[in-house]
Design a protein around this motif. Structure first.
Motif, PDB file in Angstrom:
ATOM      1  N   THR A   1      32.631  39.622  40.520  1.00 38.94           N
ATOM      2  CA  THR A   1      31.475  39.124  39.954  1.00 38.94           C
ATOM      3  C   THR A   1      30.470  38.445  40.502  1.00 38.94           C
ATOM      4  O   THR A   1      29.301  38.363  40.413  1.00 38.94           O
ATOM      5  CB  THR A   1      32.156  38.469  38.522  1.00 38.94           C
ATOM      6  OG1 THR A   1      32.931  39.361  37.818  1.00 38.94           O
ATOM      7  CG2 THR A   1      30.790  38.098  37.660  1.00 38.94           C
ATOM      8  N   ASN A   2      30.867  37.456  41.384  1.00 38.84           N
ATOM      9  CA  ASN A   2      30.283  36.556  42.176  1.00 38.84           C
ATOM     10  C   ASN A   2      30.860  36.099  43.176  1.00 38.84           C
ATOM     11  O   ASN A   2      31.931  36.287  43.749  1.00 38.84           O
ATOM     12  CB  ASN A   2      30.011  35.124  41.455  1.00 38.84           C
ATOM     13  CG  ASN A   2      28.930  34.420  41.680  1.00 38.84           C
ATOM     14  OD1 ASN A   2      28.144  34.825  42.742  1.00 38.84           O
ATOM     15  ND2 ASN A   2      28.450  33.290  41.000  1.00 38.84           N
ATOM     16  N   ILE A   3      30.027  35.458  44.187  1.00 35.15           N
ATOM     17  CA  ILE A   3      30.523  35.124  45.618  1.00 35.15           C
ATOM     18  C   ILE A   3      29.971  33.760  45.976  1.00 35.15           C
ATOM     19  O   ILE A   3      28.666  33.861  46.142  1.00 35.15           O
ATOM     20  CB  ILE A   3      30.460  36.083  46.590  1.00 35.15           C
ATOM     21  CG1 ILE A   3      31.253  35.724  47.896  1.00 35.15           C
ATOM     22  CG2 ILE A   3      29.058  36.727  47.067  1.00 35.15           C
ATOM     23  CD1 ILE A   3      31.544  36.701  48.986  1.00 35.15           C
ATOM     24  N   VAL A   4      30.667  32.620  46.210  1.00 35.25           N
ATOM     25  CA  VAL A   4      30.244  31.415  46.660  1.00 35.25           C
ATOM     26  C   VAL A   4      30.607  30.914  47.832  1.00 35.25           C
ATOM     27  O   VAL A   4      31.857  31.041  48.156  1.00 35.25           O
ATOM     28  CB  VAL A   4      30.259  30.592  45.312  1.00 35.25           C
ATOM     29  CG1 VAL A   4      29.640  30.956  44.091  1.00 35.25           C
ATOM     30  CG2 VAL A   4      31.589  30.077  45.208  1.00 35.25           C
TER      31      VAL A   4
ATOM     32  N   LEU B   1      34.329  32.489  48.595  1.00 40.30           N
ATOM     33  CA  LEU B   1      35.012  32.578  47.542  1.00 40.30           C
ATOM     34  C   LEU B   1      34.347  33.749  46.680  1.00 40.30           C
ATOM     35  O   LEU B   1      33.457  33.603  46.052  1.00 40.30           O
ATOM     36  CB  LEU B   1      35.412  31.378  46.571  1.00 40.30           C
ATOM     37  CG  LEU B   1      35.762  30.075  47.536  1.00 40.30           C
ATOM     38  CD1 LEU B   1      35.726  28.996  46.410  1.00 40.30           C
ATOM     39  CD2 LEU B   1      37.216  30.380  47.927  1.00 40.30           C
ATOM     40  N   ALA B   2      35.411  35.048  46.457  1.00 39.69           N
ATOM     41  CA  ALA B   2      35.030  35.985  45.802  1.00 39.69           C
ATOM     42  C   ALA B   2      35.674  35.818  44.339  1.00 39.69           C
ATOM     43  O   ALA B   2      36.574  35.363  44.167  1.00 39.69           O
ATOM     44  CB  ALA B   2      35.296  37.366  46.131  1.00 39.69           C
ATOM     45  N   LEU B   3      34.817  36.011  43.157  1.00 40.20           N
ATOM     46  CA  LEU B   3      35.109  35.249  41.889  1.00 40.20           C
ATOM     47  C   LEU B   3      35.046  36.417  40.859  1.00 40.20           C
ATOM     48  O   LEU B   3      34.048  37.321  40.956  1.00 40.20           O
ATOM     49  CB  LEU B   3      34.301  34.091  41.508  1.00 40.20           C
ATOM     50  CG  LEU B   3      34.023  32.934  42.498  1.00 40.20           C
ATOM     51  CD1 LEU B   3      33.140  31.940  41.994  1.00 40.20           C
ATOM     52  CD2 LEU B   3      35.166  32.215  42.792  1.00 40.20           C
ATOM     53  N   GLU B   4      35.903  36.567  40.139  1.00 36.32           N
ATOM     54  CA  GLU B   4      35.713  36.949  38.461  1.00 36.32           C
ATOM     55  C   GLU B   4      36.055  35.693  37.695  1.00 36.32           C
ATOM     56  O   GLU B   4      35.827  34.796  37.909  1.00 36.32           O
ATOM     57  CB  GLU B   4      36.496  38.251  38.158  1.00 36.32           C
ATOM     58  CG  GLU B   4      37.813  38.357  38.946  1.00 36.32           C
ATOM     59  CD  GLU B   4      38.912  38.175  37.984  1.00 36.32           C
ATOM     60  OE1 GLU B   4      38.898  37.369  36.981  1.00 36.32           O
ATOM     61  OE2 GLU B   4      39.747  39.283  38.078  1.00 36.32           O
TER      62      GLU B   4
ATOM     63  N   HIS C   1      41.004  34.721  37.161  1.00 40.37           N
ATOM     64  CA  HIS C   1      41.986  34.451  38.199  1.00 40.37           C
ATOM     65  C   HIS C   1      41.454  33.456  38.881  1.00 40.37           C
ATOM     66  O   HIS C   1      40.345  33.118  38.888  1.00 40.37           O
ATOM     67  CB  HIS C   1      42.541  35.901  38.538  1.00 40.37           C
ATOM     68  CG  HIS C   1      42.903  36.727  38.059  1.00 40.37           C
ATOM     69  ND1 HIS C   1      42.336  37.766  37.339  1.00 40.37           N
ATOM     70  CD2 HIS C   1      44.434  37.178  37.808  1.00 40.37           C
ATOM     71  CE1 HIS C   1      43.009  38.642  36.710  1.00 40.37           C
ATOM     72  NE2 HIS C   1      44.110  38.370  36.965  1.00 40.37           N
ATOM     73  N   ALA C   2      42.280  32.988  39.890  1.00 41.47           N
ATOM     74  CA  ALA C   2      41.824  32.114  41.123  1.00 41.47           C
ATOM     75  C   ALA C   2      41.027  32.758  41.798  1.00 41.47           C
ATOM     76  O   ALA C   2      40.754  34.011  41.999  1.00 41.47           O
ATOM     77  CB  ALA C   2      43.311  31.661  41.725  1.00 41.47           C
ATOM     78  N   PRO C   3      39.989  31.916  42.452  1.00 38.34           N
ATOM     79  CA  PRO C   3      39.177  32.620  43.540  1.00 38.34           C
ATOM     80  C   PRO C   3      40.054  33.259  44.755  1.00 38.34           C
ATOM     81  O   PRO C   3      41.058  32.855  44.959  1.00 38.34           O
ATOM     82  CB  PRO C   3      38.568  31.304  44.160  1.00 38.34           C
ATOM     83  CG  PRO C   3      38.576  30.120  43.092  1.00 38.34           C
ATOM     84  CD  PRO C   3      39.955  30.657  42.289  1.00 38.34           C
ATOM     85  N   PHE C   4      39.198  34.236  45.154  1.00 42.29           N
ATOM     86  CA  PHE C   4      40.090  35.067  46.454  1.00 42.29           C
ATOM     87  C   PHE C   4      39.047  34.525  47.506  1.00 42.29           C
ATOM     88  O   PHE C   4      37.966  34.979  47.717  1.00 42.29           O
ATOM     89  CB  PHE C   4      39.768  36.465  45.957  1.00 42.29           C
ATOM     90  CG  PHE C   4      40.812  37.280  46.770  1.00 42.29           C
ATOM     91  CD1 PHE C   4      42.270  37.366  46.302  1.00 42.29           C
ATOM     92  CD2 PHE C   4      40.557  38.128  47.671  1.00 42.29           C
ATOM     93  CE1 PHE C   4      43.221  38.020  46.871  1.00 42.29           C
ATOM     94  CE2 PHE C   4      41.373  38.954  48.230  1.00 42.29           C
ATOM     95  CZ  PHE C   4      42.788  38.974  48.055  1.00 42.29           C
ATOM     96  N   SER C   5      39.708  33.998  48.513  1.00 44.01           N
ATOM     97  CA  SER C   5      39.115  33.694  49.669  1.00 44.01           C
ATOM     98  C   SER C   5      38.780  34.705  50.964  1.00 44.01           C
ATOM     99  O   SER C   5      39.670  35.367  51.277  1.00 44.01           O
ATOM    100  CB  SER C   5      39.721  32.483  50.299  1.00 44.01           C
ATOM    101  OG  SER C   5      39.245  31.749  51.324  1.00 44.01           O
TER     102      SER C   5
ATOM    103  N   GLY D   1      45.533  35.619  49.720  1.00 48.21           N
ATOM    104  CA  GLY D   1      43.981  35.561  49.548  1.00 48.21           C
ATOM    105  C   GLY D   1      43.519  34.748  48.485  1.00 48.21           C
ATOM    106  O   GLY D   1      42.499  34.404  48.589  1.00 48.21           O
ATOM    107  N   TYR D   2      44.405  34.307  47.570  1.00 46.40           N
ATOM    108  CA  TYR D   2      44.023  33.254  46.503  1.00 46.40           C
ATOM    109  C   TYR D   2      43.922  31.759  46.975  1.00 46.40           C
ATOM    110  O   TYR D   2      44.569  31.436  47.846  1.00 46.40           O
ATOM    111  CB  TYR D   2      44.921  33.156  45.471  1.00 46.40           C
ATOM    112  CG  TYR D   2      44.966  34.467  44.642  1.00 46.40           C
ATOM    113  CD1 TYR D   2      44.090  34.870  43.692  1.00 46.40           C
ATOM    114  CD2 TYR D   2      46.039  35.350  44.798  1.00 46.40           C
ATOM    115  CE1 TYR D   2      44.296  35.919  42.922  1.00 46.40           C
ATOM    116  CE2 TYR D   2      46.222  36.525  44.187  1.00 46.40           C
ATOM    117  CZ  TYR D   2      45.305  36.847  43.148  1.00 46.40           C
ATOM    118  OH  TYR D   2      45.285  37.984  42.489  1.00 46.40           O
ATOM    119  N   GLU D   3      42.808  31.232  46.552  1.00 44.51           N
ATOM    120  CA  GLU D   3      42.445  29.597  46.669  1.00 44.51           C
ATOM    121  C   GLU D   3      42.909  28.941  45.672  1.00 44.51           C
ATOM    122  O   GLU D   3      42.443  29.169  44.401  1.00 44.51           O
ATOM    123  CB  GLU D   3      41.044  29.539  47.261  1.00 44.51           C
ATOM    124  CG  GLU D   3      40.677  28.073  47.337  1.00 44.51           C
ATOM    125  CD  GLU D   3      41.669  27.388  48.453  1.00 44.51           C
ATOM    126  OE1 GLU D   3      42.316  26.540  48.215  1.00 44.51           O
ATOM    127  OE2 GLU D   3      41.454  27.928  49.581  1.00 44.51           O
TER     128      GLU D   3
END
Length: 476
Positions: A122-125, A132-135, A138-142, A156-158
């Motif tokens: 969904t997003n990436i910040v 961090l790749a986000l939906e 769940h936790a962010p995926f770094s 992969g999770y932060e």
């Protein structure tokens, strides 16, 4: 063996159709003059299913794919990679899709359920030196900012030293004055629960707040708002239900009779001090900006739907005959006066989505905003899209569009310098050229859209319809 994608779903065709290749291009052909001052990377995220899903497919349920455009010294390079989540890795190994949309247990392989994997679509910040790749479940995926490969400390999770409490929104808010990241997560105590986590993490990775808000009912809460003194969590009547999911009915459905309930949580207090404001049923995927006035009122500019799009009624029947549009409204709340009411003002009558602004002015009164104009949720129907700039001080707005069937990605503002005035910089958007079946990266002068792009970086391939992106300044 990988199965062909269904041909009857509009979110698996045309602009929305998945791409099945990962690519690297070192020097995109450029029309116009790419500004030499632009140095950084535009990362854009969106659903791109690796395999045909089991059961009904929803646009929000595809595997995440990152599209990265790096700009430096007038050159533009491009790279795209699937986010290699545990789900993606398992399905890649098996060579077929093993899950239903939203992990619906009616269609999902027990091995995928056991993973509890993000789809990170969904997003990436960029925050605290981490990409961090986000939906929102769940936790962010770094990810490594250059290779786009997972680098998180836990597969992969932060989780910031296991201090993360529950899921993580796709839309955290960054305080430009302190670097603090404020975020929430719905279904915080398990799938389809009404609990909402409220958390903060400093720029150097210290979790400083982790609380649970008791919501009125389980709801899909896509985004929220933060001001200097308040964290604002809206609970709209787009409800979730495990019972519905297990009985083959919609996991998420529109139930307007439940109304809208908006929680105002003090940033320096606790969820026990939350104030609730009731509002008519509506849905907002995305606010533009949010701030407090000099006399203490809370202002939130939103792209408001009268009915949540893309989701049915609880029995599975359509909520509307046609896909409803969003329009720009300003909500004003007087928490010290009439605490259970708010004022609503429509700022524009055009349809649009994906509102953005100069993020340096987050939580502050502001002048400039941008949207993708057009009913972007209406797949498979003609729509003349464009990019619209709002000057909220003057009330003027300008729209730029090109081919009648071209599609526009979320507009991302990049300041000319850290000290530049609000709106002084460039606007970046990924444009799908429908007649040619490929995409361009378009760069505009942010407050002069009328003259069109000052530079176009041309891909020979297509970037499919996606959601959100952000800019990371500096070389890779």
């Amino acid at each position: 063996m990988a199965k062909a994608f269904p041909t009857d779903n509009p979110f698996l065709k045309g602009y929305y159709a998945p791409v099945n290749t990962e690519a690297d291009a070192g020097h995109l052909h450029i029309t116009g003059e790419m500004p030499k001052e632009l140095c950084g990377t535009l990362y854009r995220n969106g659903p791109n299913p690796q395999f045909a899903p089991r059961g009904p497919y929803h646009w929000f349920g595809g595997d995440g794919m990152i599209h990265a455009f790096h700009i430096e010294n007038g050159n533009v390079s491009y790279k795209n990679r699937w986010v290699r989540t545990p789900k993606w890795e398992l399905e890649n190994k098996e060579g077929e899709g093993l899950s239903g949309t939203f992990g619906n247990p009616m269609y999902t392989d027990p091995r995928v359920l056991a993973l509890g994997s993000t789809i990170a679509n969904t997003n990436i910040v960029w925050h605290g030196g981490k990409l961090l790749a986000l939906e929102e479940a769940h936790a962010p995926f770094s990810l490594d900012p250059a290779s786009l490969m997972p680098v998180g400390p836990k597969d992969g999770y932060e989780t910031w030293g296991d201090k993360l409490c529950g899921p993580f929104t796709a839309h955290p808010k960054l305080d430009p004055k302190t670097g603090e990241m404020v975020f929430f997560g719905y279904s915080a105590k398990g799938r389809f629960t009404r609990d909402v986590s409220v958390q903060t993490v400093t720029a150097d990775g210290e979790v400083t707040r982790a609380e649970i808000l008791d919501g009125p009912f389980p709801s899909m809460i896509h985004d929220f708002a933060v001001t200097r003194n308040w964290i604002v969590v809206p609970v709209f009547p787009l409800t979730s239900s495990m019972e519905r999911a297990m009985n083959g009915k919609p996991p998420f459905a529109w139930e307007p009779d439940k109304g809208t309930h908006i929680a105002f949580i003090p940033r320096t207090g606790t969820v026990a001090e939350a104030r609730w404001v009731a509002a008519p049923p509506c849905y907002v995927f995305h606010p533009m900006n949010h701030f407090e006035t000099a006399d203490g009122k809370v202002v939130i500019d939103v792209m408001k739907y009268d009915v949540a799009p893309l989701f049915p009624l609880p029995d599975g029947s359509p909520s509307t005959k046609e896909t409803p549009p969003a329009r720009l409204f300003r909500w004003s709340f007087d928490l010290e006066g009439h605490g259970n009411t708010f004022k609503e003002e429509q700022l524009d009558d055009r349809a649009g989505e994906f509102p953005r602004f100069d993020e340096r002015f987050c939580m502050s009164d502001y002048r400039h905003g941008w949207i993708v104009s057009g009913n972007v949720a209406a797949a498979g129907t003609p729509r003349h899209e464009g990019i619209t700039h709002y000057d909220l001080a003057s009330g003027r707005n300008v729209t730029w569009n090109d081919g009648p069937n071209d599609r526009f990605g979320e507009p991302i503002f990049v300041p000319r310098s850290d000290a530049a005035d609000e709106g002084d910089g460039w606007l970046l958007s990924v444009v799908f050229r429908a007649e040619e079946g490929r995409s361009d990266l378009a760069v505009f002068e942010a407050t002069d859209l009328a003259k069109g792009p000052i530079a176009l970086a041309h891909l020979s391939s297509r970037v499919p319809a996606g959601f959100h992106g952000n800019w990371r300044p500096g070389p890779l």
